[in-house]
Design a protein around this motif. Structure first.
Motif, mmCIF file in Angstrom:
data_model
loop_
_atom_site.group_PDB
_atom_site.id
_atom_site.type_symbol
_atom_site.label_atom_id
_atom_site.label_comp_id
_atom_site.label_asym_id
_atom_site.label_seq_id
_atom_site.Cartn_x
_atom_site.Cartn_y
_atom_site.Cartn_z
ATOM 1 N N UNK A 15 -29.759 25.094 2.467
ATOM 2 C CA UNK A 15 -29.237 26.050 1.281
ATOM 3 C C UNK A 15 -27.747 25.332 1.460
ATOM 4 N N UNK A 16 -26.924 25.355 2.258
ATOM 5 C CA UNK A 16 -25.417 25.549 2.198
ATOM 6 C C UNK A 16 -25.178 24.307 1.636
ATOM 7 N N UNK A 17 -26.319 22.863 2.085
ATOM 8 C CA UNK A 17 -25.166 21.513 1.501
ATOM 9 C C UNK A 17 -25.748 22.042 -0.002
ATOM 10 N N UNK A 18 -26.913 22.746 -0.944
ATOM 11 C CA UNK A 18 -27.460 22.480 -1.442
ATOM 12 C C UNK A 18 -26.137 23.274 -2.527
ATOM 13 N N UNK A 19 -25.794 24.951 -2.054
ATOM 14 C CA UNK A 19 -24.201 25.202 -2.666
ATOM 15 C C UNK A 19 -23.539 24.724 -2.810
ATOM 16 N N UNK A 21 -23.107 21.429 -2.805
ATOM 17 C CA UNK A 21 -23.747 20.322 -3.768
ATOM 18 C C UNK A 21 -23.328 20.696 -4.977
ATOM 19 N N UNK A 22 -23.970 21.822 -5.337
ATOM 20 C CA UNK A 22 -23.862 22.347 -7.520
ATOM 21 C C UNK A 22 -22.829 22.649 -7.337
ATOM 22 N N UNK A 23 -21.210 23.330 -6.436
ATOM 23 C CA UNK A 23 -19.774 23.386 -6.202
ATOM 24 C C UNK A 23 -19.245 22.140 -6.964
ATOM 25 N N UNK A 24 -20.404 20.870 -5.893
ATOM 26 C CA UNK A 24 -19.029 19.399 -6.703
ATOM 27 C C UNK A 24 -18.815 19.561 -8.076
ATOM 28 N N UNK A 25 -20.731 19.628 -8.394
ATOM 29 C CA UNK A 25 -21.268 19.623 -9.221
ATOM 30 C C UNK A 25 -20.460 19.935 -10.432
ATOM 31 N N UNK A 26 -20.077 21.302 -10.503
ATOM 32 C CA UNK A 26 -19.120 22.095 -11.910
ATOM 33 C C UNK A 26 -17.651 21.121 -11.311
ATOM 34 N N UNK A 52 -27.894 31.834 -8.894
ATOM 35 C CA UNK A 52 -28.856 31.343 -7.451
ATOM 36 C C UNK A 52 -28.130 29.908 -6.803
ATOM 37 N N UNK A 53 -26.899 30.251 -7.425
ATOM 38 C CA UNK A 53 -26.152 29.845 -5.913
ATOM 39 C C UNK A 53 -26.014 30.828 -4.804
ATOM 40 N N UNK A 54 -25.597 31.719 -5.147
ATOM 41 C CA UNK A 54 -25.594 32.588 -4.004
ATOM 42 C C UNK A 54 -26.639 32.908 -3.396
ATOM 43 N N UNK A 55 -27.606 32.201 -3.272
ATOM 44 C CA UNK A 55 -28.587 32.473 -2.550
ATOM 45 C C UNK A 55 -29.942 33.312 -2.519
ATOM 46 N N UNK A 56 -31.101 32.240 -1.861
ATOM 47 C CA UNK A 56 -32.708 32.796 -1.997
ATOM 48 C C UNK A 56 -32.934 33.646 -0.803
ATOM 49 N N UNK A 57 -33.626 34.680 -1.657
ATOM 50 C CA UNK A 57 -33.948 35.918 -0.857
ATOM 51 C C UNK A 57 -35.064 34.792 0.084
ATOM 52 N N UNK A 58 -35.234 35.732 1.000
ATOM 53 C CA UNK A 58 -36.601 35.210 2.013
ATOM 54 C C UNK A 58 -37.958 35.123 0.624
#
Length: 114
Positions: A15-19, A21-26, A52-58
């Protein structure tokens, strides 16, 4: 076992890696636009992207994992059906795939039948 504690599954670890990555993309899009058009051009995520960047639920993590597993399994079953000329007989293809996996695991474990 994958060696990953079930409490800290793959979805949580990435999750942190994807978050990030999305920030870097923007940030990259914003930087490219600013260098091309000379000026400050803020790039902000849409509310949907922000959520979606805020986090996925279980539930989201489970559904995502299930979807990935089903897609991968479906593709393998289709490959087996094509490989053995089974046409659209996916039930038989799934059975062949399951037996192949069992056989491979028995061989890998070193079990022999006498």
């Amino acid at each position: 076992s994958s060696g990953i504690n079930a409490e800290y599954g793959y979805g949580r670890l990435t999750f942190k890696y994807e978050f990030d990555s999305n920030k870097h993309l923007l940030q990259s899009v914003q930087s490219s636009l600013e260098s091309r058009f000379s000026g400050k051009i803020p790039v902000t995520p849409t509310p949907e992207f922000e959520a979606a960047m805020g986090g996925a639920s279980e539930k989201d993590i489970v559904h995502s994992g299930l979807s990935y597993t089903m897609e991968r399994s479906g593709k393998k079953i289709k490959e087996v059906a094509l490989q053995h000329g089974l046409g659209v007989d996916l039930r038989t293809a799934a059975f062949v795939l399951a037996l192949t996996k069992i056989s491979n695991n028995i061989i890998m474990a070193g079990f022999t039948f006498t």
